[in-house]
Each structure stands twice: as structure tokens, then as C-alpha cells.
Design a protein around this motif. Structure first.
Motif, PDB file in Angstrom:
ATOM      1  N   GLN A   1       0.859  -1.182   0.000  1.00  0.00           N
ATOM      2  CA  GLN A   1       0.000   0.000   0.000  1.00  0.00           C
ATOM      3  C   GLN A   1       0.898   1.235   0.000  1.00  0.00           C
TER       4      GLN A   1
ATOM      5  N   ARG B   1       0.843   3.784   2.757  1.00  0.00           N
ATOM      6  CA  ARG B   1       1.328   3.382   4.070  1.00  0.00           C
ATOM      7  C   ARG B   1       2.840   3.548   4.198  1.00  0.00           C
TER       8      ARG B   1
ATOM      9  N   THR C   1       4.170   6.211   6.563  1.00  0.00           N
ATOM     10  CA  THR C   1       4.300   6.012   8.016  1.00  0.00           C
ATOM     11  C   THR C   1       5.734   5.698   8.411  1.00  0.00           C
TER      12      THR C   1
ATOM     13  N   GLU D   1      -3.850   4.773  11.096  1.00  0.00           N
ATOM     14  CA  GLU D   1      -2.554   5.284  10.629  1.00  0.00           C
ATOM     15  C   GLU D   1      -1.399   4.484  11.228  1.00  0.00           C
TER      16      GLU D   1
ATOM     17  N   THR E   1       1.764   2.493  12.025  1.00  0.00           N
ATOM     18  CA  THR E   1       3.095   2.439  11.417  1.00  0.00           C
ATOM     19  C   THR E   1       3.319   1.048  10.818  1.00  0.00           C
ATOM     20  N   VAL E   2       4.006   0.987   9.693  1.00  0.00           N
ATOM     21  CA  VAL E   2       4.362  -0.301   9.121  1.00  0.00           C
ATOM     22  C   VAL E   2       5.427  -0.954   9.986  1.00  0.00           C
TER      23      VAL E   2
END
Length: 202
Positions: free
Chosen positions: A164, A167, A170, A195, A197-198
Motif C-alpha cells: 500500500q 502506508r 508512516t 494510521e 506504522t508499518v
């Protein structure tokens, strides 16, 4: 003869007492002879001096005021220092914790250089982060990239594994000014939520 099976021991989270053993000053305890701090680079270390600040938020958007973070990064030339020595101008490893009052962590270092993988691909400048906190049974691992390295970020093989595209943001620290002659970056970590974080499973 019957064998009695013992029940499984309950799991234990990484917090809230991690400071007692690893960030003594945050717990109000005296320092030991050799501590690992949040200063990876002294003023005489080669490279561009930077300071990173940030907060950690839980799934409800509340500050995690007793989180503990470990950082691992290359020096300005893209090399990792394998042995920690407080006498070195730069060390690749450091630790920080969020404060109990405003919930912020802080890291003083130099901008890491690009790193060449064994495959020949180049990774953008980044800092590896391990996060420990209450409610987390196994530490979370993520990375900090830099907004002002956009071209290198777009080609980074690890960042591009995040499917994504939105993303990926992040994982990006943003410059917000200067402090004491250092570029100041902000990087917040969100453990859960829209939201989030990865996090990586390295």
C-alpha cells in the motif's frame, strides 16, 4: 506413574518496567559505569548531524509514556560499526525512551549513508528501530526513512515491499527545522489504528 502437565506460563509484555534495567535515568536510578544512550554521534563524528524526535501512540491515539526504543544505523558512509565503544565519535547502536511527562523520545546522530545490499541494490538512508512497551509481548520492528531523500526512497527495495503506497509514508521522518545546528526531524510511531506504522518481521 502419572505425569502432571504444568500450565503454560502467562506471557509478559515488554513494559512498563524496562527502564529499570535499560534506561536507568528515566527510572530515577543512578547510571552505571557504561551506559548506552540516545547519542550515537558526538560533535566530531563525520557526517551531517541530525536530531530525531517523536512520540509513540496506542490504538486509541493516547501517548505511550513509558515506551523504550533501540536504534541501529549505518554511519554517514553507509557502514555499520560492529563493536560498541563509548570512546568512538560514532556508534551504530543507541537507546531512548519516551518521557513520562510529554511522551517524547529523542535521538542525536548523523544522517546515515546509503547501504549496498549483497544483491547489488542500494537501500536509502534509514535507521532501524525496535520498540518495546507495555501490552507488546514481542518487540515491534520498523524503520525510519527521510523525506528529503525522496529519490532514494522510491528505489529502496525494502520500502517498495510495502504494497500500500500510502502506508509507506508512516516510515518517513519529516524535517521540521533546526536545533543547535542540527537538522530536526519528527517521526511518530502508531502501534495500532488507521494510521498504524508499518512494522516488519525481519
Amino acid at each position: 506413574m502419572s505425569v502432571e502437565l504444568l500450565p503454560e506460563t502467562p506471557s509478559q509484555t515488554g513494559g512498563p518496567y524496562v527502564h529499570i534495567g535499560l534506561v536507568l535515568t528515566a527510572a530515577g536510578l543512578p547510571e552505571r559505569g557504561q551506559e548506552i544512550h540516545n547519542i550515537l554521534a558526538r560533535s566530531d563524528a563525520p557526517g551531517r548531524p541530525i536530531t530525531l524526535i517523536g512520540s509513540v501512540f496506542d490504538g486509541n491515539g493516547h501517548l505511550v509514556r513509558d515506551a523504550f526504543l533501540e536504534f541501529w544505523q549505518a554511519d554517514s558512509e553507509g557502514n555499520y560499526q560492529q563493536v560498541y565503544n563509548p570512546e568512538n565519535p560514532f556508534n551504530s547502536f543507541g537507546r531512548a525512551s519516551t518521557t513520562f511527562d510529554d511522551g517524547e523520545w529523542e535521538l542525536h546522530t548523523v544522517k546515515p549513508g546509503s547501504i549496498s545490499q549483497g544483491s547489488g541494490k542500494t537501500m536509502a538512508p534509514h535507521i532501524n528501530v525496535s520498540l518495546f512497551a507495555r501490552g507488546i509481548n514481542i518487540h515491534l520492528q520498523t524503520r525510519i526513512y527521510f523525506e528529503d531523500e525522496r529519490d532514494l526512497n522510491e528505489a529502496d527495495p525494502v520500502l517498495n515491499r510495502v504494497e500500500q503506497i500510502e502506508r509507506r509514508e508512516t516510515l518517513v521522518a519529516r524535517p521540521i527545522g533546526e536545533r543547535d545546528g542540527r537538522t530536526l526531524y519528527r517521526f511518530d510511531i502508531r502501534v495500532q489504528g488507521t494510521e498504524e506504522t508499518v512494522f516488519f518481521d525481519f
